[in-house]
Design an enzyme around this catalytic site. Structure first.
Site, PDB file in Angstrom:
ATOM      1  N   THR B 149     -10.083  44.013  -9.391  1.00  0.00           N
ATOM      2  CA  THR B 149      -9.018  44.638 -10.137  1.00  0.00           C
ATOM      3  C   THR B 149      -9.334  44.848 -11.635  1.00  0.00           C
ATOM      4  OG1 THR B 149      -7.980  42.545 -10.484  1.00  0.00           O
ATOM      5  CG2 THR B 149      -7.273  43.786  -8.499  1.00  0.00           C
ATOM      6  N   THR B 182      -8.426  31.463  -8.989  1.00  0.00           N
ATOM      7  CA  THR B 182      -8.882  32.617  -8.514  1.00  0.00           C
ATOM      8  C   THR B 182      -8.064  33.433  -7.798  1.00  0.00           C
ATOM      9  OG1 THR B 182     -10.495  33.472  -6.775  1.00  0.00           O
ATOM     10  CG2 THR B 182      -9.142  31.696  -6.147  1.00  0.00           C
TER      11      THR B 182
END
Lengths: 389, 389
Positions: B149, B182
């Protein structure tokens, strides 16, 4: 107005050459002329608390303080025994001039951590400040200017009770987090109140004001809030009214800190309702207030409710029981999150006002709490990355 | 290399039109060809966990997973029952193609919170991904790109044990904090290992890797770490070696996340030694890693030890007993804080390297812990204020 609004107090603010900014007022003196000298204090919980905090915590402990000396331009924190001796020497000098003992003097410092103060400048500054003492508005204003660091404006309060007054000043702009959430604060009153009542009023007021604002999640080494009573009005106040006024004074000063948060472009009120307990509401509000991602989104005028609920979701269930599927979030009056999911379109939210209101309903109980924070802007990074402070 | 480095795994990464960025690869498929299908997973603790997390937590629970489908371009978080049905429909589609049941499929999503996915794009993308499956390096690389992203680069790992291999990929750049730290991670191995051993290895590895990095203090709704074993090497590994390799894989991927933290200009290793317990050391390291003020100072190449010790000072004494007067702090090898006060001059510290090492000795015991974080830059604010993400 500031600290001299209450009768029985004189003050001064002078340029003593402590600050690295040439000519900046950097030393403030507040003297309680009596007849009473009641005092209460609340101090940082930081284990690396500064020398002046160690000194003042001790001198306020007996409930009596005649004068407070405050400097900007240096925190005198992490300076060991030498730093402590600087605070003691400063108190001794003030005591000599005021005509009392050093243990009747509180000392406050703010500025860079880890360096000793230029003591000769401080001590000669104390003489200048003593010579400049006055009980007029200008003197109170000078004192409130002298304690500023990254503050862009002085922060003061003045309130009237039934026959008595409360005045106050605070400095604080960065390194602001519960608990506490101020750097230095002096509140004065001419009400005739003993130290025990002062301390109780101050504890309650601080818990709902300075301990409920968060600029950057960083707890300071020097936080000090002092409340001094001169009794000069001769009025023994109604305890409830007095407590409420002290709370109002602290709330006003805390709100002013948020309004002057480093680099802030929005002041953000986060209110959590529908909690099972006040502490549950507070835990949720604090978690939201601590989110850098949310604070950046608000800087960008984005009412990003995903970042609000993802912060809420970090609060352990044992601290705040609620059902994530029942949570609603309103931003500036628009319910953009309903039942834990998307509500009205976020484009309906007007984010242009300086003040942003985030109202979260946990729908789990009847208790609530409010925390104030600032957005996180380029300017905050600039102030704290590009200047040594 | 990535997830296809281990034998018995095929992968693909395709552009399915889920992301708002035209042509960006946004859908990854990882298929375990066996003979084994052992699996372990660790998921976010966030109470607003996303639909794919709810789905995958359930399907991984029995220790068997045949395939993982991962998308960027949307988190499918806070999307209620409709979101859950999207995850289920995606799993069903993958299962049909792979020839198994939906409860053998894990689903991972990342992107904006609060919106449903374009399901038709996802489902047709699953077909394209299935058609593109391959066990070569390019396929593994494509998968690692498809989950990015705000990541600026793919993050992968490949390690060789005694006759077996471990491969892996991760995405994550912002909203990174323990626990977890994460967004999405898939680790593959061709070792012949059962689900129980996989889960034990993964728990230990995650605790010392993804749970010890902190980009911005913000916990995600979608964190998922999966460890899949195909057994294709036919080797039953030495347990200690295997655990160490899984730990090394997680540590490498976690370090890569820090190296690609949003807007970061420095990667900061904070090691606390001389603690009474490991958890005491960890509490201190985490407190320092969470300081916005310190992170801004590092962005400005200022080794501001005052901001380090003032963060240390916020850790309650019951969590980490130490004497503030005995603490030392080295930054990049220069002891700038000694006995809780100033040490060598901070100008001696070279802050130009990307990696900054902060070594704190509490001088209270023999335990230690390390946490990694990033600095806080203008670019971080820019990414999170000026883009909707």
């Amino acid at each position: 107005m500031s600290v001299t609004f209450a009768k029985g107090f004189s003050a001064a603010g002078v340029a003593a050459g402590i600050s690295s900014i040439e000519g900046k007022k950097d030393l403030a003196l507040v003297v309680n002329q009596g007849p009473l000298d009641s005092a209460a204090g609340v101090f940082t919980f930081n284990r690396f608390c500064a020398a002046p905090v160690q000194w003042s915590r001790k001198t306020v402990a007996d409930g009596h303080i005649k004068a407070v000396i405050l400097n900007s331009g240096g925190a005198n924190a992490c300076t060991g025994q030498a730093g402590y001796e600087q605070s003691a020497a400063t108190a001794k000098k003030v005591a000599e001039l005021v005509g009392t003992q050093p243990d009747e003097i509180a000392v406050c410092s703010t500025g860079l951590i880890g360096e000793l103060l230029p003591l000769d400048h401080v001590l000669s500054g104390v003489e200048s400040a003593y010579a400049a003492l006055s009980d007029d508005d200008q003197a109170g204003s000078d004192a409130s200017h002298a304690i500023m660091t990254t503050d862009t404006k002085p922060k003061t309060v003045s309130l009237e009770g039934d026959g008595y007054r409360i005045g106050g000043m605070v400095k604080g702009s960065g390194m602001i987090a519960p608990q506490l959430a101020t750097m230095l604060c002096v509140i004065t009153t001419d009400a005739a109140v003993g130290a025990g009542q002062l301390q109780a009023a101050l504890n309650a007021a601080v818990d709902h004001s300075f301990n409920r604002i968060d600029v950057d999640g960083c707890m300071s080494t020097n936080d000090t809030v002092l409340l001094l009573a001169s009794g000069a009005s001769g009025v023994e106040p109604d305890p409830d009214e007095f407590n409420a006024l002290v709370a109002k004074a602290c709330a006003s000063l805390a709100r002013q800190i948020i309004g002057d948060g480093e680099g802030a472009s929005h002041d953000v009120r986060i209110t959590v309702t529908g909690a099972t307990t006040e502490s549950a509401a507070l835990a949720c509000a604090r978690a939201v207030a601590a989110s850098n991602l949310l604070k950046c989104a608000i800087a960008g005028n984005d009412p990003n409710w995903g970042r609000i609920v993802s912060s809420l979701g970090t609060v352990p269930v044992e601290e705040a029981p609620y059902d994530s599927q029942k949570v609603t979030v309103d931003v500036n009056g628009v319910r953009i999150c309903e039942n834990g999911g998307a509500g009205r379109d976020r484009s309906e939210v007007d984010m242009t006002p300086r003040e942003v209101h985030i109202d979260i309903d946990l729908n789990a109980g009847d208790e609530q709490a409010t925390v104030w924070t600032d957005d996180l802007t380029h300017e905050y990074v600039h102030i704290n990355a590009d200047y040594e402070s």
